[in-house]
Write an enzyme that holds these catalytic residues in place. Structure first.
Site, PDB file in Angstrom:
ATOM      1  N   ASP A 146       8.925   0.866  22.511  1.00 10.57           N
ATOM      2  CA  ASP A 146       9.165   0.143  21.259  1.00 10.57           C
ATOM      3  C   ASP A 146      10.188  -0.979  21.436  1.00 10.57           C
ATOM      4  O   ASP A 146      10.811  -1.103  22.500  1.00 10.57           O
ATOM      5  CB  ASP A 146       9.633   1.125  20.160  1.00 10.57           C
ATOM      6  CG  ASP A 146      10.712   2.091  20.637  1.00 10.57           C
ATOM      7  OD1 ASP A 146      11.332   1.824  21.673  1.00 10.57           O
ATOM      8  OD2 ASP A 146      10.929   3.104  19.964  1.00 10.57           O
ATOM      9  N   ASN A 148      15.354  12.572  12.664  1.00 10.13           N
ATOM     10  CA  ASN A 148      14.325  12.872  11.660  1.00 10.13           C
ATOM     11  C   ASN A 148      12.979  13.211  12.309  1.00 10.13           C
ATOM     12  O   ASN A 148      11.958  13.249  11.637  1.00 10.13           O
ATOM     13  CB  ASN A 148      14.159  11.696  10.686  1.00 10.13           C
ATOM     14  CG  ASN A 148      13.723  10.418  11.386  1.00 10.13           C
ATOM     15  OD1 ASN A 148      13.526  10.402  12.600  1.00 10.13           O
ATOM     16  ND2 ASN A 148      13.575   9.346  10.625  1.00 10.13           N
ATOM     17  N   HIS A 184      11.442  11.434  14.678  1.00 15.68           N
ATOM     18  CA  HIS A 184      10.596  10.327  15.124  1.00 15.68           C
ATOM     19  C   HIS A 184      10.486  10.283  16.643  1.00 15.68           C
ATOM     20  O   HIS A 184      11.394  10.706  17.360  1.00 15.68           O
ATOM     21  CB  HIS A 184      11.047   8.977  14.539  1.00 15.68           C
ATOM     22  CG  HIS A 184      12.271   8.359  15.137  1.00 15.68           C
ATOM     23  ND1 HIS A 184      13.290   7.856  14.366  1.00 15.68           N
ATOM     24  CD2 HIS A 184      12.640   8.120  16.414  1.00 15.68           C
ATOM     25  CE1 HIS A 184      14.224   7.335  15.148  1.00 15.68           C
ATOM     26  NE2 HIS A 184      13.849   7.487  16.400  1.00 15.68           N
ATOM     27  N   GLU A 240       8.037   6.853  12.519  1.00 13.87           N
ATOM     28  CA  GLU A 240       8.888   7.530  11.550  1.00 13.87           C
ATOM     29  C   GLU A 240       8.080   8.588  10.780  1.00 13.87           C
ATOM     30  O   GLU A 240       6.843   8.587  10.828  1.00 13.87           O
ATOM     31  CB  GLU A 240       9.437   6.492  10.554  1.00 13.87           C
ATOM     32  CG  GLU A 240      10.360   5.458  11.185  1.00 13.87           C
ATOM     33  CD  GLU A 240      11.788   5.970  11.378  1.00 13.87           C
ATOM     34  OE1 GLU A 240      11.996   7.170  11.645  1.00 13.87           O
ATOM     35  OE2 GLU A 240      12.710   5.137  11.261  1.00 13.87           O
TER      36      GLU A 240
END
Ligand code: GLP
Length: 254
Positions: free
Chosen positions: A79, A147, A149, A154
């Site tokens: 990413d 979280n 991800h 996400e």
């Protein structure tokens, strides 16, 4: 000294818990080194963040000590932030140069990064998707967000998602701030490989360290695959290897 505290495997996933983050990181580095030794032309999927830094340090040492060459390997990064060029210190491209590429013998022509400053980000996502579609990642290294991800997929990401532009969650924006060098806050958008791209790798290794990742680990390993915790999709892959330290494994039930 035996730093391996627990080893468990079922049909699709292997879980290893180490006493320290250093030991878990070294085991991940050894896995990467073994892959490239057996196949010097291996295609590696690489991750950024604080977590893999010890892994990359060990790979750098291995090259310096003449134990390995990465000159024939190909890499794809997961990413990149939208708006940051490779020359920006907070870009993932700059991170990769600092942590790994500059001190090793990876061939620049075989390094694939997303251009965060491309004039047309949709076209850039398409370019990267096409490159990936024409390749087969042998070994994908992942970290995990608090979280759940993976990459920048996400919560809410679907299992068939591909390379695309994503909005980052509030939790991710806050969690990633300590890594910043020049910026006061991270850009709100990124391009990421999708879940389906990640699941297309032949083997996936995921490294998690520290108590802040313990809840994400519990949800990823023990919950059924669900969009609320993207790393839980990994359990649908046949060849996933989890490398944890004791702190990140603290909430696992077994
Ligand atoms: C970023 C990256 C992820 C990484 C995560 C965790 O959001 N896109 O690939 O896994 O950060 O980073 P850290 O290892 O710093 O906790």
């Amino acid at each position: 000294m035996n730093d391996l505290l627990l080893k468990q495997s079922n049909n699709s996933a292997k879980i290893e818990v180490f006493a320290t983050a250093q030991a878990a990181s070294e085991a991940v580095a050894d896995r990467i080194l073994a892959t490239v030794r057996s196949n010097p032309k291996a295609v590696l999927g690489l991750a950024t963040g604080q977590t893999p830094r010890r892994v990359y340090a060990k790979l750098v040492d291995a090259v310096k000590n003449g134990q390995i060459s990465f000159s024939e390997a190909t890499t794809f990064n997961l990413d990149e932030y939208c708006g940051l060029s490779a020359s920006h210190a907070d870009s993932f491209a700059a991170y990769m140069q600092r942590e790994l590429f500059a001190a090793t013998d990876f061939d620049g022509d075989k390094i694939n990064l997303i251009d965060g400053a491309a004039p047309d980000m949709h076209a850039e996502a398409k370019r990267y998707a096409q490159l990936l579609a024409a390749s087969q990642i042998d070994l994908q290294l992942l970290g995990i967000g608090t979280n759940g991800h993976i990459g920048f997929n996400e919560p809410g990401s679907s299992s068939d998602s591909r390379v695309r532009i994503v909005e980052l969650s509030e939790e991710t924006l806050n969690a990633n701030q300590p890594t910043l060098i020049e910026l006061e806050e991270v850009p709100g958008k990124a391009i990421t490989m999708g879940i389906a791209d990640i699941l297309g790798a032949r083997e996936i290794i995921i490294l998690a360290t520290g108590a802040a990742k313990a809840e994400a680990m519990r949800r990823s390993i023990e919950d059924l695959p669900h969009a609320a915790c993207p790393a839980s999709y990994l359990s649908s892959h046949g060849n996933v290897h989890w490398f944890l330290d004791a702190d990140s494994a603290a909430l696992l039930s077994k």
